[in-house]
Design a protein around this motif. Sequence first.
Motif, mmCIF file in Angstrom:
data_model
loop_
_atom_site.group_PDB
_atom_site.id
_atom_site.type_symbol
_atom_site.label_atom_id
_atom_site.label_comp_id
_atom_site.label_asym_id
_atom_site.label_seq_id
_atom_site.Cartn_x
_atom_site.Cartn_y
_atom_site.Cartn_z
ATOM 1 N N VAL A 157 0.854 -1.191 0.000
ATOM 2 C CA VAL A 157 0.000 0.000 0.000
ATOM 3 C C VAL A 157 0.889 1.240 0.000
ATOM 4 C CG1 VAL A 157 -1.768 1.288 1.277
ATOM 5 C CG2 VAL A 157 -1.838 -1.213 1.242
ATOM 6 N N TYR A 158 0.452 2.274 -0.701
ATOM 7 C CA TYR A 158 1.256 3.478 -0.883
ATOM 8 C C TYR A 158 0.493 4.706 -0.434
ATOM 9 C CZ TYR A 158 3.720 0.154 -3.844
ATOM 10 O OH TYR A 158 4.385 -0.945 -4.298
ATOM 11 N N CYS A 159 1.217 5.719 0.011
ATOM 12 C CA CYS A 159 0.563 6.963 0.413
ATOM 13 C C CYS A 159 0.168 7.770 -0.825
ATOM 14 C CB CYS A 159 1.474 7.790 1.317
ATOM 15 S SG CYS A 159 2.830 8.582 0.452
ATOM 16 N N PHE A 160 -0.647 8.770 -0.608
ATOM 17 C CA PHE A 160 -1.017 9.661 -1.707
ATOM 18 C C PHE A 160 0.216 10.495 -2.066
ATOM 19 C CE2 PHE A 160 -2.993 12.968 -4.091
ATOM 20 C CZ PHE A 160 -4.101 12.365 -4.659
ATOM 21 N N PRO A 161 0.611 10.525 -3.339
ATOM 22 C CA PRO A 161 1.846 11.240 -3.721
ATOM 23 C C PRO A 161 1.768 12.732 -3.431
ATOM 24 C CG PRO A 161 0.619 10.540 -5.664
ATOM 25 C CD PRO A 161 -0.039 9.883 -4.492
ATOM 26 N N LEU A 162 2.867 13.293 -2.937
ATOM 27 C CA LEU A 162 2.921 14.719 -2.616
ATOM 28 C C LEU A 162 2.953 15.560 -3.886
ATOM 29 C CD1 LEU A 162 5.513 14.550 0.314
ATOM 30 C CD2 LEU A 162 3.030 14.880 0.456
ATOM 31 N N PRO A 163 2.619 16.860 -3.772
ATOM 32 C CA PRO A 163 2.609 17.728 -4.952
ATOM 33 C C PRO A 163 3.936 17.697 -5.724
ATOM 34 C CG PRO A 163 1.647 18.867 -3.089
ATOM 35 C CD PRO A 163 2.167 17.558 -2.569
ATOM 36 N N GLY A 164 5.070 17.694 -4.986
ATOM 37 C CA GLY A 164 6.372 17.699 -5.645
ATOM 38 C C GLY A 164 6.588 16.491 -6.548
ATOM 39 N N ARG A 165 6.051 15.362 -6.125
ATOM 40 C CA ARG A 165 6.202 14.136 -6.927
ATOM 41 C C ARG A 165 5.377 14.219 -8.212
ATOM 42 N NH1 ARG A 165 7.532 11.292 -9.883
ATOM 43 N NH2 ARG A 165 7.692 9.018 -9.975
ATOM 44 N N ILE A 166 4.163 14.742 -8.114
ATOM 45 C CA ILE A 166 3.317 14.889 -9.299
ATOM 46 C C ILE A 166 3.900 15.968 -10.221
ATOM 47 C CG2 ILE A 166 1.002 15.476 -10.148
ATOM 48 C CD1 ILE A 166 1.117 12.856 -8.614
ATOM 49 N N ALA A 167 4.448 17.017 -9.593
ATOM 50 C CA ALA A 167 4.974 18.136 -10.378
ATOM 51 C C ALA A 167 6.104 17.702 -11.303
ATOM 52 C CB ALA A 167 5.464 19.250 -9.442
ATOM 53 N N GLU A 168 6.868 16.706 -10.884
ATOM 54 C CA GLU A 168 8.002 16.279 -11.709
ATOM 55 C C GLU A 168 7.645 15.129 -12.653
ATOM 56 O OE1 GLU A 168 10.096 13.203 -8.468
ATOM 57 O OE2 GLU A 168 10.862 15.242 -8.744
ATOM 58 N N ALA A 169 6.419 14.656 -12.569
ATOM 59 C CA ALA A 169 5.979 13.586 -13.479
ATOM 60 C C ALA A 169 5.658 14.188 -14.846
ATOM 61 C CB ALA A 169 4.744 12.897 -12.919
ATOM 62 N N ASP A 170 5.639 13.356 -15.874
ATOM 63 C CA ASP A 170 5.162 13.903 -17.141
ATOM 64 C C ASP A 170 3.796 13.335 -17.494
ATOM 65 O OD1 ASP A 170 7.697 11.984 -18.616
ATOM 66 O OD2 ASP A 170 5.551 11.501 -18.694
ATOM 67 N N GLU A 171 3.151 14.047 -18.414
ATOM 68 C CA GLU A 171 1.740 13.795 -18.679
ATOM 69 C C GLU A 171 1.470 12.357 -19.101
ATOM 70 O OE1 GLU A 171 -0.198 16.943 -20.891
ATOM 71 O OE2 GLU A 171 -1.596 15.463 -21.687
ATOM 72 N N SER A 172 2.361 11.799 -19.919
ATOM 73 C CA SER A 172 2.102 10.438 -20.408
ATOM 74 C C SER A 172 2.132 9.429 -19.259
ATOM 75 C CB SER A 172 3.138 10.063 -21.473
ATOM 76 O OG SER A 172 4.439 10.140 -20.930
ATOM 77 N N GLU A 173 3.020 9.667 -18.261
ATOM 78 C CA GLU A 173 3.050 8.797 -17.074
ATOM 79 C C GLU A 173 1.719 8.843 -16.337
ATOM 80 O OE1 GLU A 173 6.910 8.417 -14.461
ATOM 81 O OE2 GLU A 173 6.639 10.505 -15.058
ATOM 82 N N LEU A 174 1.212 10.086 -16.150
ATOM 83 C CA LEU A 174 -0.039 10.229 -15.412
ATOM 84 C C LEU A 174 -1.206 9.601 -16.177
ATOM 85 C CD1 LEU A 174 0.317 13.836 -14.003
ATOM 86 C CD2 LEU A 174 0.235 11.720 -12.703
ATOM 87 N N ARG A 175 -1.170 9.704 -17.482
ATOM 88 C CA ARG A 175 -2.272 9.150 -18.268
ATOM 89 C C ARG A 175 -2.357 7.635 -18.161
ATOM 90 N NH1 ARG A 175 -5.063 12.436 -22.325
ATOM 91 N NH2 ARG A 175 -4.267 14.557 -22.191
ATOM 92 N N THR A 176 -1.258 6.979 -17.765
ATOM 93 C CA THR A 176 -1.348 5.532 -17.553
ATOM 94 C C THR A 176 -2.246 5.212 -16.369
ATOM 95 O OG1 THR A 176 0.573 5.397 -16.080
ATOM 96 C CG2 THR A 176 0.999 5.221 -18.440
ATOM 97 N N CYS A 177 -2.543 6.218 -15.538
ATOM 98 C CA CYS A 177 -3.489 6.020 -14.434
ATOM 99 C C CYS A 177 -4.932 6.280 -14.873
ATOM 100 C CB CYS A 177 -3.128 6.923 -13.255
ATOM 101 S SG CYS A 177 -1.471 6.670 -12.614
ATOM 102 N N LYS A 178 -5.145 6.399 -16.165
ATOM 103 C CA LYS A 178 -6.495 6.485 -16.748
ATOM 104 C C LYS A 178 -7.244 7.753 -16.378
ATOM 105 C CE LYS A 178 -6.688 1.513 -17.015
ATOM 106 N NZ LYS A 178 -7.478 0.308 -16.973
ATOM 107 N N MET A 179 -6.493 8.837 -16.160
ATOM 108 C CA MET A 179 -7.158 10.091 -15.794
ATOM 109 C C MET A 179 -7.463 10.958 -17.007
ATOM 110 S SD MET A 179 -4.022 12.130 -13.990
ATOM 111 C CE MET A 179 -3.590 10.757 -12.926
ATOM 112 N N GLY A 180 -7.027 10.533 -18.198
ATOM 113 C CA GLY A 180 -7.422 11.221 -19.424
ATOM 114 C C GLY A 180 -7.079 12.692 -19.436
ATOM 115 N N PHE A 181 -8.046 13.515 -19.838
ATOM 116 C CA PHE A 181 -7.796 14.955 -20.021
ATOM 117 C C PHE A 181 -7.535 15.702 -18.711
ATOM 118 C CE2 PHE A 181 -12.403 14.513 -19.571
ATOM 119 C CZ PHE A 181 -12.692 15.470 -18.611
ATOM 120 N N ARG A 182 -7.708 15.008 -17.580
ATOM 121 C CA ARG A 182 -7.457 15.660 -16.295
ATOM 122 C C ARG A 182 -5.968 15.730 -15.963
ATOM 123 N NH1 ARG A 182 -10.919 12.118 -16.993
ATOM 124 N NH2 ARG A 182 -13.160 12.501 -16.772
ATOM 125 N N ALA A 183 -5.156 14.952 -16.686
ATOM 126 C CA ALA A 183 -3.718 14.868 -16.385
ATOM 127 C C ALA A 183 -3.029 16.234 -16.427
ATOM 128 C CB ALA A 183 -3.035 13.876 -17.326
#
Length: 296
Positions: A157-183
């Motif tokens: 089990v993992y914690c909710f990622p902090l803003p800094g972690r999301i900030a350094e991610a790129d859009e294609s990585e986030l889209r693998t979580c199926k969030m679509g246009f919200r990425a």
Amino acid sequence: MASRTFYVHDYDLAATLNSGQTFRWQPREGWWEGVVGTRWLRLRADSDLRTGGMAGRPSAILAETAGPVDDWGWLADYLQVGLDLADILRTFPDDPPMRLAVAACRGLRLLRQDPWECLASFILSSTKQIVQIQQIVALLCNKFGEQLIVPQNHRRVYCFPLPGRIAEADESELRTCKMGFRAPNLIASARMIADGTVDLDRLSALSVGEARDALIRLPGVGRKIADCVLLFAYGFQNAFPVDVWVMKALQRLYFPRRRVSLKRLHTFAATHFGPYAGYAQQYLFHYARVHAKLND
DNA sequence: GCCCAGGTGAAGC
DNA sequence: GCTTCACATGGG
């Protein structure tokens, strides 16, 4: 491992954890398993053993963590166990719709969540069903969150990622979580928080209107999502999120004869439901979604 | 295939 | 001001 019992009156744990205000709790083997901050834990509603319990209305909540805990204040605050629900219900308007909703959702509570997790989750919520929001949030935590202490033989089990972690991610990585246009909205908002453009820690000192204006500066955050964060994370009890369900409920229950604009519904909500309008909203939402058939 | 989901933001009148 | 539309993705 540590455990603790909270004694409560009128607390429907299942309805509360499953009412679309938070998205990480899952039922498993008679418990609700979830994460609060950086701790995995599980919760169970129980009879109050001191009094023998009241039939049909558990009045204690049992909590277990996997790691050691010496101060349980974080959980008491999250669950809002010190709050007297009867005091709040008394402030609701005494009209037929409100009486229906309160009767149907007895024990429904509002949690006090972490602002960033709440904000990010609701950025991901737009035009998604609750089960799908749960799925997206789970994928996001599994991919970007830090691993937490769990019981032996339990899945990771993992914690909710902090803003800094999301900030350094790129859009294609986030889209693998199926969030679509919200990425792109999630990344841009995370960056504005990580770089201090918006300071979530300062909002609680502001008026509800000022805090709302600050949140709406974030991309992907409009009136509705801002109100969710104000109510579910900051405890602004008069914030009144109007989504499709609440809109349907207000329209059908209070204005059955004429169509009312969103703006007028907000004006109505601000004057009709009293100082705990946000609480009233959660009762209407849950009633509309779970108990009532408001479709024509 | 069609419609909808805890919306937002841009573009059109 | 108000209405319409695109935006990914999955479930019913």
